[in-house]
Design a protein around this motif. Sequence first.
Motif, PDB file in Angstrom:
ATOM      1  N   ASP A  15      42.732  44.571  32.270  1.00  9.02           N
ATOM      2  CA  ASP A  15      44.054  45.027  31.859  1.00  9.02           C
ATOM      3  C   ASP A  15      44.798  45.569  33.072  1.00  9.02           C
ATOM      4  O   ASP A  15      44.188  46.078  34.025  1.00  9.02           O
ATOM      5  N   LEU A  18      38.634  39.842  30.806  1.00  9.59           N
ATOM      6  CA  LEU A  18      39.958  39.856  31.422  1.00  9.59           C
ATOM      7  C   LEU A  18      40.415  41.302  31.608  1.00  9.59           C
ATOM      8  O   LEU A  18      40.491  42.076  30.653  1.00  9.59           O
ATOM      9  N   LEU A  27      43.653  40.894  37.664  1.00  9.71           N
ATOM     10  CA  LEU A  27      43.886  40.498  36.273  1.00  9.71           C
ATOM     11  C   LEU A  27      43.224  39.159  35.978  1.00  9.71           C
ATOM     12  O   LEU A  27      43.878  38.159  35.658  1.00  9.71           O
ATOM     13  N   ASP A  28      41.909  39.136  36.091  1.00  7.75           N
ATOM     14  CA  ASP A  28      41.119  37.970  35.703  1.00  7.75           C
ATOM     15  C   ASP A  28      39.739  38.447  35.285  1.00  7.75           C
ATOM     16  O   ASP A  28      39.478  39.643  35.209  1.00  7.75           O
ATOM     17  N   GLU A  29      38.833  37.499  35.015  1.00  7.51           N
ATOM     18  CA  GLU A  29      37.519  37.865  34.487  1.00  7.51           C
ATOM     19  C   GLU A  29      36.430  37.989  35.548  1.00  7.51           C
ATOM     20  O   GLU A  29      35.445  38.692  35.338  1.00  7.51           O
ATOM     21  N   TRP A  30      36.563  37.268  36.674  1.00  6.96           N
ATOM     22  CA  TRP A  30      35.413  37.131  37.564  1.00  6.96           C
ATOM     23  C   TRP A  30      35.725  37.435  39.030  1.00  6.96           C
ATOM     24  O   TRP A  30      35.043  36.953  39.916  1.00  6.96           O
TER      25      TRP A  30
END
Length: 496
Positions: free
Chosen positions: A307, A305, A220-223
Amino acid sequence: MLSLLSLLVLALPLRAQVVYEDFENGASLNWNAADGTYGGVFANPDPNFVNSSDSVGSYTKSDQHAFSLFIAEVSTPLDLSVNNQFSIQIYSPIRSRFILKLEGSQGAIEGSRFIANANVWQEYTFDFSAAAGNDSLTKIILFFDYGVTASSETYLFDNLTAGPAGPCAGTTPDPDIIDDFECQRNASYTGGWDRLEAVPNPDASGINTSSTVGRYPDPLDEWSALGIRYYDALDLSTQNTIAAKIWAPKSGQILFKLEGGVSAPREIFLQVTDTLRWVEYKADFSDQATADHKQISIFFNAGVLADSGDVYYIDDIRREETPQGNIIEDFEPQLLSWAPFNNDPAVHGTFARIANPDASGVNTSDFVGQYVKGSSAFSTLTAPLPTPLDLSEFSQLNMQVWAPAGTQKVTMQLSSPTQGIKAIEQTLTETQVWTDLVFDFVNFNGITDFDAINLLFDPGVATTQTFYFDNITQGAATTDPCEGIDPIANFYDDFE
């Protein structure tokens, strides 16, 4: 000490294992540090899901020996007739390499593994089925951080077991297959290793009907990335395309990244437009043929981000030779005669070949093309092609662009005297840095008389800003041919 799960596995007749060492109630084998120091049995300092045992063994490598000898001898030769797949769990303080070797009067067999993650328990498996007929093996030898003399770290180890090798017995590792999640499991995973698991293929159809694939729940993050680490720098001299089949639950971008060496990281974003089915993605890193990288990172839905419940499947990760296309323009020297459309600089701007104003990132070449837009919002730069462009084998054109802040799109057009102009538009994800853009003309690869190339920077926007471009090349397609196609509401499926 083996975990409850391991004990249950050992109880299954078809998966019966031999436990050579688990440090339950002390050591089972007579370990001898011919070099270095055997620390005996210790309480497990950092249990995890790989090894939740209470007790483990400890060994400190000698800093006087490149191959610090640590050995256990047994009085009865090891029986490898059936149980010839060995496993051992290791907790290493550093990234390093490790050898497990079995030796006897009739020869020896050994395997080497790269420990990609420090300070965490991981399990390493060795196929010793080739020694199934060797009934003289009485020595079990461990070499930690082999080949390095000065190191003197302390390593923990546990649960040395052997079981049947199964259907993958005798598989010769293919250096170009990173992981097929079946018999060619050649990757040393770093980031994401504890999330990735081999599972039955949930959608055995289309381009991927294999039985087993990798399942990766996106954090649950972007990178967050799935990282594949190497001990030595990757040899990218020829096998410099990274390919993978990916089943994506949503649209977005897949980011392939080379990093971890002395060279600057290199990133390639590929658009995901086809979801809920297997699609093959290929990242062309041919411009890194002489670079020094030690890690391949794959980002799912990069920069967005995740889900809860986003699960990606991946399979057949491999390295392959990049198909060789053509250099159309690289300004080293200038190959095409660039000019404003209709030779009208007031309306369609001006061109010049100049020294690279920002020799960094993905483009460190000496010379590039400079284009200043004219008064038209659709200011066009054009160049005739010396010979008709053949797209039948290589339908993709690649170009590097440096655009000023605010620029959103770049259009490439190919002009045919019989079929007219065919255009592909791409959206910029970054400005004020060199960016790779891909224009796939696969839907027009039957046209054989393209005789000019046109470029439109930020088409539809009236500006007189300056743009730079370089390294227009022709190569094999790496994008979805349906990318950019808007859905038609009353069409359910045209199977294209």
